[in-house]
Design a protein around this motif. Structure first.
Motif, PDB file in Angstrom:
ATOM      1  N   LYS A  45       2.340  10.026  -3.983  1.00  0.00           N
ATOM      2  CA  LYS A  45       1.451   8.861  -4.048  1.00  0.00           C
ATOM      3  C   LYS A  45       1.327   8.138  -2.707  1.00  0.00           C
ATOM      4  CE  LYS A  45       2.044   7.884  -8.937  1.00  0.00           C
ATOM      5  NZ  LYS A  45       2.389   6.875  -9.938  1.00  0.00           N
ATOM      6  N   ALA A  46       2.079   8.574  -1.706  1.00  0.00           N
ATOM      7  CA  ALA A  46       2.016   7.933  -0.387  1.00  0.00           C
ATOM      8  C   ALA A  46       0.683   8.278   0.263  1.00  0.00           C
ATOM      9  CB  ALA A  46       3.174   8.378   0.484  1.00  0.00           C
ATOM     10  N   LYS A  47      -0.109   7.266   0.553  1.00  0.00           N
ATOM     11  CA  LYS A  47      -1.421   7.467   1.185  1.00  0.00           C
ATOM     12  C   LYS A  47      -1.328   7.330   2.699  1.00  0.00           C
ATOM     13  CE  LYS A  47      -4.067   7.307  -2.670  1.00  0.00           C
ATOM     14  NZ  LYS A  47      -3.437   8.224  -3.565  1.00  0.00           N
ATOM     15  N   ARG A  48      -0.172   6.817   3.160  1.00  0.00           N
ATOM     16  CA  ARG A  48      -0.032   6.551   4.588  1.00  0.00           C
ATOM     17  C   ARG A  48       1.398   6.840   5.022  1.00  0.00           C
ATOM     18  NH1 ARG A  48      -0.560   1.036   7.668  1.00  0.00           N
ATOM     19  NH2 ARG A  48      -0.187   0.101   5.640  1.00  0.00           N
ATOM     20  N   VAL A  67       1.424  -3.747   5.378  1.00  0.00           N
ATOM     21  CA  VAL A  67       1.000  -2.862   4.297  1.00  0.00           C
ATOM     22  C   VAL A  67       0.316  -3.728   3.232  1.00  0.00           C
ATOM     23  CG1 VAL A  67       2.915  -1.268   4.732  1.00  0.00           C
ATOM     24  CG2 VAL A  67       3.139  -2.996   2.945  1.00  0.00           C
ATOM     25  N   SER A  68      -0.305  -3.089   2.269  1.00  0.00           N
ATOM     26  CA  SER A  68      -0.951  -3.802   1.173  1.00  0.00           C
ATOM     27  C   SER A  68      -0.083  -3.740  -0.080  1.00  0.00           C
ATOM     28  CB  SER A  68      -2.304  -3.167   0.843  1.00  0.00           C
ATOM     29  OG  SER A  68      -3.168  -3.274   1.949  1.00  0.00           O
ATOM     30  N   GLN A  69      -0.141  -4.803  -0.865  1.00  0.00           N
ATOM     31  CA  GLN A  69       0.574  -4.833  -2.135  1.00  0.00           C
ATOM     32  C   GLN A  69       0.129  -3.648  -2.985  1.00  0.00           C
ATOM     33  OE1 GLN A  69      -0.272  -8.369  -4.383  1.00  0.00           O
ATOM     34  NE2 GLN A  69       1.219  -7.906  -5.963  1.00  0.00           N
ATOM     35  N   GLU A  71       0.836  -0.547  -2.299  1.00  0.00           N
ATOM     36  CA  GLU A  71       0.777   0.640  -1.443  1.00  0.00           C
ATOM     37  C   GLU A  71       2.141   1.338  -1.395  1.00  0.00           C
ATOM     38  OE1 GLU A  71      -1.082   1.801   2.933  1.00  0.00           O
ATOM     39  OE2 GLU A  71      -0.560  -0.286   2.542  1.00  0.00           O
ATOM     40  N   THR A  72       2.093   2.670  -1.454  1.00  0.00           N
ATOM     41  CA  THR A  72       3.290   3.491  -1.266  1.00  0.00           C
ATOM     42  C   THR A  72       3.232   4.057   0.144  1.00  0.00           C
ATOM     43  OG1 THR A  72       3.436   4.039  -3.618  1.00  0.00           O
ATOM     44  CG2 THR A  72       4.583   5.512  -2.091  1.00  0.00           C
ATOM     45  N   ILE A  73       4.306   3.826   0.884  1.00  0.00           N
ATOM     46  CA  ILE A  73       4.369   4.231   2.291  1.00  0.00           C
ATOM     47  C   ILE A  73       5.486   5.248   2.482  1.00  0.00           C
ATOM     48  CG2 ILE A  73       4.853   3.428   4.654  1.00  0.00           C
ATOM     49  CD1 ILE A  73       2.222   2.344   3.600  1.00  0.00           C
ATOM     50  N   GLU A 129       7.371   1.922  -2.503  1.00  0.00           N
ATOM     51  CA  GLU A 129       6.193   1.257  -3.056  1.00  0.00           C
ATOM     52  C   GLU A 129       6.406  -0.250  -2.967  1.00  0.00           C
ATOM     53  OE1 GLU A 129       3.644   0.733  -7.189  1.00  0.00           O
ATOM     54  OE2 GLU A 129       5.109   2.365  -7.052  1.00  0.00           O
ATOM     55  N   ALA A 159      -2.873  -7.880  -2.771  1.00  0.00           N
ATOM     56  CA  ALA A 159      -3.878  -6.892  -3.156  1.00  0.00           C
ATOM     57  C   ALA A 159      -5.199  -7.590  -3.461  1.00  0.00           C
ATOM     58  CB  ALA A 159      -3.409  -6.114  -4.372  1.00  0.00           C
TER      59      ALA A 159
END
Length: 161
Positions: A45-48, A67-69, A71-73, A129, A159
């Motif tokens: 699920k990590a987009k970045r 990062v954004s609320q 978001e999975t990093i 996350e 978010a």
């Protein structure tokens, strides 16, 4: 009771306690990072991916991350130094408590989803996350490193609705 049986009994009790703590969302170290700073992320699920370097100058690069609320990093963390370093996500209170424990027990080994400890030249990762807006601190808790300024922050923006 002989020493071997007593040791085995204590180990069994500790395992039960740690298992119960884990099931309740708290690991044996007493942190409740699921509430305060987010939760372990699912790598798929990590987009970045954010690369973080740790150096013997007692610094993280970058030390300020946004990062954004929700978001999975995937943090790819590299120890570019010659001594052991770590990146630990937590509240400032948790990090200070953990650091105090590390100062008393410098050889303490631990592995939690909110952290990575690396020998010189190693690379590792933390997938996290960020569930709440606000600030999540991170630091190296190896003895002397936190006091030398080896810390940073993840700014989690609210978010969009």
């Amino acid at each position: 009771m002989n020493h071997t049986i007593r040791t085995a009994a204590l180990a069994g009790l500790f395992a039960l306690w740690a298992s119960a703590a884990s099931a309740s969302g708290t690991h044996a170290g007493g942190h409740d990072e699921g509430e305060a700073i987010g939760k372990p992320g699912v790598a798929a699920k990590a987009k970045r991916t954010i690369s973080v370097d740790m150096t013997d100058a007692m610094r993280f690069t970058p030390s300020d991350i946004t990062v954004s609320q929700g978001e999975t990093i995937r943090f790819v963390v590299k120890n570019a130094g010659r001594v052991k370093h770590e990146l630990v996500l937590g509240t400032q209170k948790e990090l200070k408590e953990h650091y105090a424990a590390m100062m008393k027990n410098p050889e303490m080994e631990h592995a939690d989803p909110n952290m990575v400890t690396l020998a010189a030249g190693q690379t590792g990762e933390v997938v996290w996350e960020f569930t709440k807006a606000g600030k999540v601190d991170f630091a190296c808790l190896q003895p002397g490193h936190y006091d030398a300024g080896m810390k940073g922050a993840v700014n989690v923006t609210k978010a969009a609705k």
